[in-house]
Motif scaffolding. Sequence first.
Motif, PDB file in Angstrom:
ATOM      1  N   GLN A   1      -5.498 -28.167  -6.180  1.00  0.00           N
ATOM      2  CA  GLN A   1      -5.709 -27.685  -4.821  1.00  0.00           C
ATOM      3  C   GLN A   1      -7.142 -27.210  -4.619  1.00  0.00           C
ATOM      4  O   GLN A   1      -7.738 -27.441  -3.560  1.00  0.00           O
ATOM      5  CB  GLN A   1      -4.718 -26.556  -4.519  1.00  0.00           C
ATOM      6  CG  GLN A   1      -3.272 -27.032  -4.406  1.00  0.00           C
ATOM      7  CD  GLN A   1      -2.305 -25.891  -4.217  1.00  0.00           C
ATOM      8  OE1 GLN A   1      -2.616 -24.740  -4.497  1.00  0.00           O
ATOM      9  NE2 GLN A   1      -1.103 -26.211  -3.749  1.00  0.00           N
ATOM     10  N   GLU A   2      -7.717 -26.549  -5.641  1.00  0.00           N
ATOM     11  CA  GLU A   2      -9.106 -26.132  -5.526  1.00  0.00           C
ATOM     12  C   GLU A   2     -10.032 -27.340  -5.408  1.00  0.00           C
ATOM     13  O   GLU A   2     -10.994 -27.328  -4.633  1.00  0.00           O
ATOM     14  CB  GLU A   2      -9.488 -25.295  -6.746  1.00  0.00           C
ATOM     15  CG  GLU A   2      -8.846 -23.911  -6.764  1.00  0.00           C
ATOM     16  CD  GLU A   2      -9.181 -23.139  -8.028  1.00  0.00           C
ATOM     17  OE1 GLU A   2      -9.726 -23.756  -8.964  1.00  0.00           O
ATOM     18  OE2 GLU A   2      -8.908 -21.923  -8.071  1.00  0.00           O
TER      19      GLU A   2
ATOM     20  N   TYR B   1      -9.151 -30.253  -4.207  1.00  0.00           N
ATOM     21  CA  TYR B   1      -8.922 -30.833  -2.882  1.00  0.00           C
ATOM     22  C   TYR B   1      -9.662 -30.040  -1.810  1.00  0.00           C
ATOM     23  O   TYR B   1     -10.287 -30.599  -0.910  1.00  0.00           O
ATOM     24  CB  TYR B   1      -7.419 -30.860  -2.579  1.00  0.00           C
ATOM     25  CG  TYR B   1      -7.072 -31.385  -1.209  1.00  0.00           C
ATOM     26  CD1 TYR B   1      -7.023 -32.751  -0.973  1.00  0.00           C
ATOM     27  CD2 TYR B   1      -6.804 -30.512  -0.156  1.00  0.00           C
ATOM     28  CE1 TYR B   1      -6.724 -33.240   0.284  1.00  0.00           C
ATOM     29  CE2 TYR B   1      -6.506 -30.995   1.101  1.00  0.00           C
ATOM     30  CZ  TYR B   1      -6.462 -32.364   1.321  1.00  0.00           C
ATOM     31  OH  TYR B   1      -6.163 -32.839   2.571  1.00  0.00           O
ATOM     32  N   VAL B   2      -9.608 -28.702  -1.908  1.00  0.00           N
ATOM     33  CA  VAL B   2     -10.308 -27.845  -0.938  1.00  0.00           C
ATOM     34  C   VAL B   2     -11.812 -28.081  -1.011  1.00  0.00           C
ATOM     35  O   VAL B   2     -12.495 -28.151   0.017  1.00  0.00           O
ATOM     36  CB  VAL B   2      -9.963 -26.359  -1.190  1.00  0.00           C
ATOM     37  CG1 VAL B   2     -10.866 -25.453  -0.370  1.00  0.00           C
ATOM     38  CG2 VAL B   2      -8.500 -26.092  -0.865  1.00  0.00           C
ATOM     39  N   GLN B   3     -12.343 -28.201  -2.238  1.00  0.00           N
ATOM     40  CA  GLN B   3     -13.772 -28.440  -2.407  1.00  0.00           C
ATOM     41  C   GLN B   3     -14.191 -29.759  -1.773  1.00  0.00           C
ATOM     42  O   GLN B   3     -15.225 -29.843  -1.088  1.00  0.00           O
ATOM     43  CB  GLN B   3     -14.135 -28.431  -3.900  1.00  0.00           C
ATOM     44  CG  GLN B   3     -15.617 -28.591  -4.184  1.00  0.00           C
ATOM     45  CD  GLN B   3     -16.443 -27.447  -3.630  1.00  0.00           C
ATOM     46  OE1 GLN B   3     -15.957 -26.338  -3.481  1.00  0.00           O
ATOM     47  NE2 GLN B   3     -17.698 -27.723  -3.320  1.00  0.00           N
TER      48      GLN B   3
ATOM     49  N   SER C   1     -12.579 -31.297   0.617  1.00  0.00           N
ATOM     50  CA  SER C   1     -12.448 -31.166   2.068  1.00  0.00           C
ATOM     51  C   SER C   1     -13.660 -30.468   2.658  1.00  0.00           C
ATOM     52  O   SER C   1     -14.163 -30.853   3.719  1.00  0.00           O
ATOM     53  CB  SER C   1     -11.165 -30.390   2.405  1.00  0.00           C
ATOM     54  OG  SER C   1     -10.026 -31.076   1.953  1.00  0.00           O
ATOM     55  N   LYS C   2     -14.141 -29.415   1.969  1.00  0.00           N
ATOM     56  CA  LYS C   2     -15.334 -28.719   2.450  1.00  0.00           C
ATOM     57  C   LYS C   2     -16.547 -29.653   2.455  1.00  0.00           C
ATOM     58  O   LYS C   2     -17.360 -29.633   3.389  1.00  0.00           O
ATOM     59  CB  LYS C   2     -15.613 -27.502   1.574  1.00  0.00           C
ATOM     60  CG  LYS C   2     -14.609 -26.361   1.747  1.00  0.00           C
ATOM     61  CD  LYS C   2     -14.968 -25.182   0.850  1.00  0.00           C
ATOM     62  CE  LYS C   2     -13.978 -24.034   1.052  1.00  0.00           C
ATOM     63  NZ  LYS C   2     -14.289 -22.886   0.158  1.00  0.00           N
TER      64      LYS C   2
ATOM     65  N   GLN D   1     -16.126 -32.022   5.381  1.00  0.00           N
ATOM     66  CA  GLN D   1     -16.396 -31.341   6.639  1.00  0.00           C
ATOM     67  C   GLN D   1     -17.892 -31.091   6.811  1.00  0.00           C
ATOM     68  O   GLN D   1     -18.436 -31.236   7.909  1.00  0.00           O
ATOM     69  CB  GLN D   1     -15.624 -30.022   6.679  1.00  0.00           C
ATOM     70  CG  GLN D   1     -14.119 -30.190   6.797  1.00  0.00           C
ATOM     71  CD  GLN D   1     -13.380 -28.871   6.709  1.00  0.00           C
ATOM     72  OE1 GLN D   1     -13.984 -27.821   6.587  1.00  0.00           O
ATOM     73  NE2 GLN D   1     -12.058 -28.931   6.783  1.00  0.00           N
TER      74      GLN D   1
END
Length: 674
Positions: free
Chosen positions: A206-207, A209-211, A213-214, A217
């Motif tokens: 998840q980390e 994936y979040v990275q 995504s950031k 973005q």
Amino acid sequence: MKKPLSSPPHYVDDIDRLQSYQVKLMQHQEERARQLVQKINQIIANSSATALMLQEIAQLLGVAFQVDCCCLVSVADETSDEATTTTTNWCADEYLGLPHPEEMFSMEQLLMHSPVLQCAAQPLTIEDISIIQNSLVIGCQSLPLPIKAVLAIPTRFGGNNNGVINLIKFQPYEWSESEKELLKEVESACAIAFSRVAQAQLIAHQEQYVQKSKQHQSLIKQLTVLSRSNLELNQMLQLVIASTAESLQADRGLLISLKYTDPLFRTQAKKQIPKARATVIGEWATEAQNSRTSKPDTLAQSFLISECGLCQRAFMDSGKPVIFDDYTDQNETLTAAPLFAIEELPAVLLVPLESQGKILGFLVLQQSVIRNWQPAELNLVEMVCAQMSNAIIQSQTLRQVQTLVDDRTAKLQSSIELQAKLHEKTRQYVDQLQKLNELKDEFLSNMSDRLRYPLTNMLMSIRNLRLPGIAPERQARYLDILEQECSKEINLINDLLTLQKLESPHEAPLLQSIDLNTRIQDIAASFEKKLAEKGLRISVDLPEDSLKLQTELESFDRILQELLTNACKYSEQDTIVRLEAAHRVDQQIDQVIIKVTNIGRAISEEEATYIFDKFRRGKGRWTPGTGLGLALVKSLVQHLNGAIAVESLPISDSEQSEICFTLTLPQFSDESKP
């Protein structure tokens, strides 16, 4: 008189000593288990690295049980895409220096040399056998010697299998009952350790994936700023290729423009290689890649399309992205231009810059190792290409109308509005693709589970039937399993065929008159036993005067059976499933209203919008199923010219809700016919 017989004093003493020894032995076994569990819990509490934690536990168990090898294998949750299998092996010191074998001792050989594999958990299910065998295949590939004896136990956490403990001997060995009991005692503690490993893996994914995504973005924001800036076109494109390649962690990025010999927008036949020259107008590479290559800067270098098979592939594939895991495997007809440095960067992603069916150039991302591009990443690259295509076209348009001062402002505003609309359409397209991808993943997950589990059970039953000396009662059991799992597969295929038939143009239903009260009572009676097994009861509420209904009997029965099956799956224990029927006249139309009501988890407004769709299931509902039942109900109801709706009403002072499915069917009785 003879004196009564009595036991010799020394015999009584022996019995007392034996009983005392047995008590001490049990106490020693319990104390040993308690200490072992306590040490495992200490390792779990004190270890920050999950890999090191499993290694310490494996060593602790291996030493405690005095085995040659201890293999811990975490079982990945198949319902989750993030989970992975983790394997940890510990071997005794005398086996550490031995070379690894070329082939592992096969599972077929293990089964043929009984008793090689024993399980501390009894009774042993087919699922347990499958999990243990898979863990041996995964975790024991690098053992130095063939396995001769295994004592294993699957661990369970939260009601699901999450790992396997394998105690291994490289010599024949008969496991004692005390060893089996001790292994049972440490199972729960090891299950907690496996759970910690799964949680750590999920958090890491998840980390990551979040990275990502950031980063994505951030890239989108950069592109938005660049598209609105006053930079010269080539400067903007250079920044775009650098931001894109760096954000997607490519080794190298190239931006190539095309100059056609013929006019740019001249109509050409599909899959025709045009006469054009390609020129590199943007380049970016990592520092590591720049240090590895001694080639000069490729910026402004050019080549003919006819000399590059890689670029020709984009025209042959009608402008679709071109992906090669290793371009060096291609034949000579696909030779790439030298500036691509294929020998050093064989993994290639080439996406055309396309506008109105014409290819303006290419965005190229290269890597030195094979890369599996994710759909979201490909969508992002295509969006970037769309924006760059717009920028190129905009620049060309501005140059063409530069002399038309009066029209310049109007055309610029039109171009900005067009770009905004294209950006919004691109965003909507990405959102739609993401939703379709989620539906695809959900469909594949559901269907693979429903197809794989029966086939796995059938395969295991067939393998067990081939074992020599199998008892007749076990043969009958495995044959029953084969028949049951085969029936599941047939029913699934029949449901899919029925849905396909109902969705295609079909004939009107074959109506016949039925006694509705009698039919409903018969169907309800057939479900009483199934509901009772789950602690449920059924209540039937019918009008005193029996209702007559003109309907298709097979479709009507299937609708009620699926609704009652759904209620049986999702009802709270010790509740009542209510089945009601009534007559209603709506706008001078006779209707029959049938309600199936149960108590269970609430259905949200979002879930209610897709609960009757194929392969869609409520979020957080882990009851096995294909997601076809309610979709089949809706299709059959529409086939009978009826309607169905669902309503979820919360129950006061309770976490449960009242779920009501309302079925409305037109009542064409014999008396109402003209």
